[in-house]
Enzyme design. Sequence first.
Site, PDB file in Angstrom:
ATOM      1  N   SER A 253       0.826  -1.203   0.000  1.00 30.94           N
ATOM      2  CA  SER A 253       0.000   0.000   0.000  1.00 30.94           C
ATOM      3  C   SER A 253       0.860   1.253   0.000  1.00 30.94           C
ATOM      4  O   SER A 253       2.079   1.180   0.000  1.00 30.94           O
ATOM      5  CB  SER A 253      -0.894   0.009   1.235  1.00 30.94           C
ATOM      6  OG  SER A 253      -0.098   0.232   2.383  1.00 30.94           O
ATOM      7  N   LYS A 254       0.188   2.374   0.017  1.00 33.65           N
ATOM      8  CA  LYS A 254       0.888   3.665   0.013  1.00 33.65           C
ATOM      9  C   LYS A 254       1.939   3.746   1.101  1.00 33.65           C
ATOM     10  O   LYS A 254       2.972   4.362   0.960  1.00 33.65           O
ATOM     11  CB  LYS A 254      -0.115   4.796   0.233  1.00 33.65           C
ATOM     12  CG  LYS A 254      -0.984   5.078  -0.962  1.00 33.65           C
ATOM     13  CD  LYS A 254      -1.589   6.465  -0.836  1.00 33.65           C
ATOM     14  CE  LYS A 254      -2.730   6.670  -1.820  1.00 33.65           C
ATOM     15  NZ  LYS A 254      -3.996   6.095  -1.329  1.00 33.65           N
ATOM     16  N   ARG A 255       1.630   3.125   2.203  1.00 36.77           N
ATOM     17  CA  ARG A 255       2.520   3.139   3.350  1.00 36.77           C
ATOM     18  C   ARG A 255       3.927   2.633   2.980  1.00 36.77           C
ATOM     19  O   ARG A 255       4.921   3.028   3.570  1.00 36.77           O
ATOM     20  CB  ARG A 255       1.917   2.250   4.436  1.00 36.77           C
ATOM     21  CG  ARG A 255       2.310   2.539   5.847  1.00 36.77           C
ATOM     22  CD  ARG A 255       1.236   2.024   6.809  1.00 36.77           C
ATOM     23  NE  ARG A 255       0.626   0.781   6.354  1.00 36.77           N
ATOM     24  CZ  ARG A 255       1.189  -0.416   6.498  1.00 36.77           C
ATOM     25  NH1 ARG A 255       2.348  -0.527   7.078  1.00 36.77           N
ATOM     26  NH2 ARG A 255       0.565  -1.496   6.075  1.00 36.77           N
TER      27      ARG A 255
END
Length: 484
Positions: A253-255
């Site tokens: 994910s973006k994380r």
Amino acid sequence: MCSATIGISPVMSSPVITRFAPSPTGFLHIGGARTALFNWAFARHTGGKMLLRIEDTDRERSTEAAISAILDGLKWLGLSWDGEAVSQFARADRHREVANDLLKRGRAYYCYCSPEELEAMRARAEAEKRPVRYDGTWRDRAAGDAPAGVKPVIRFKAPQEGETVINDHAQGRVVIPNKDLDDLIILRSDGNPTYNLSVVVDDHDMGVTHIIRGVDHLTNAARQTQIYLAMGWDVPDMTHVPLIHGPDGAKLSKRHGALGVEAYRAMGYLPAALRNYLARLGWSHGDDEIFSTAQLVEWFGLEAIGKSPARFDFAKLENLNGHYIRATPDEVVLKEFLAFLPHVAGGPEMLAALEGGRMAAFTRALPGLKERAKTLVELQTSAAFLFASRPLPLDDKAKGLLNDEGRAALRGVVPVLEGLAEWIAPAMEAAVKAHAEAAGLKLGKLAQPLRAALTGSATSPGIFDVLEVLGREEALARIKDHSA
RNA sequence: GCGCCCUUCGUCUAUCGGUUAGGACGACAGCCUUUCACGUUGUAAAGACGGGUUCGACUCCCGUAGGGCGCGCCA
């Protein structure tokens, strides 16, 4: 050749046609890139074709920007497709036609439930801890029961007994009980087809023989299989590839930073390195780790795809990338580097400087530079000294090296360099080494202050190469700037 | 909740009933060396757990635990 074990007999098998079918709601993410790579490699391996279809039936979320981002990403990765990209939305008429055909065959029916009713149905099921499925309210009702003024959807009449089997190359034989699959909507009340219908119709019409996609589509594969069967069409050969997870095991994910391939480009990875890395994630060929794209094509097969999800490991990618930068011919690295610069901070400026006359110096420095860079970003950083103007700013380590002792060493070496007839690395190396020996100095005591004065840093390519690349005048001036 | 799937060193993986369980990245130690990097030598590091089946299980079967995916008039 990959011998299909299921369905099609080898003798009768037609040329392989795969497809990559992204939905244009964002950039080409890394999992999609690998799916595309597998489709591409399999098509090339078998001498078949890979088609590209843009699944843009969701008019709310599909954007032109996303389409070009995906196309750009594929091109950057070097994954070419055959023919024109197909717009799924443009084929809606054909999808409607098939929906009506299904209706005629008694394999679909009108459902007059409103979205609100369906929502209530779901809520009830959840509250009672029952599986959330359409309850079949309109499945067997007579046409006369239709409420006036309500636009119906068309639902597929899925088999309620038995099971649906998916013979999957990666997942093996997957059996889904039909009672767990409800009657999905194939045509919305506004007359637009939904995904599962469109995919089946398109894959069939486009002649797709092999579907390779993420396991997140495994349940869809069962529903789609039912539609194929209802239409009397051949079910394509299926391979559902496990997903790529982030370094912590959770969904990427973006994380985790880099989601889209353009982010990998901006981080300075070479397409060839990323291809090699991605291929190794969930697919293997014995102990082979580093292989060319030609070898990938030669070796690639569906049977060697694993079943378990893989974590994305930037350290390994970086190692591979360093290998590729070193192994790639200078002129190709240069080409990649120039293409890379527009996409990073400080890149356009460096590009301007290169085009403004610094190209020759950079080209001469490249062999020494690329030996040390794991990414194009590192290449950019380490090349900065070439573009700096005098007097050079020094980093902390460089300052430390240019103490009294260091500056004295520089003053001692200046006449040696000035006396050189030819400004070439081997000559300088011989002269400086002789000087060091005569003065009873270890080479490092000279080389490090030189490095600091010439590059403003404590690390750089070989110091004699740096001297040569900079040229007599500039090099001596930089040394004098910091030896006083 | 229901369905499907997964589980070998920290990570990616090899193994397709018999191996001292191999390789790669990363880590650590040494060598090389004008810095960094490269290269090179070596070390540590794994079959989730519990039952079976078998002369023999990482490999086959069952269960448990943990994890993933799916369950939209999204794709």
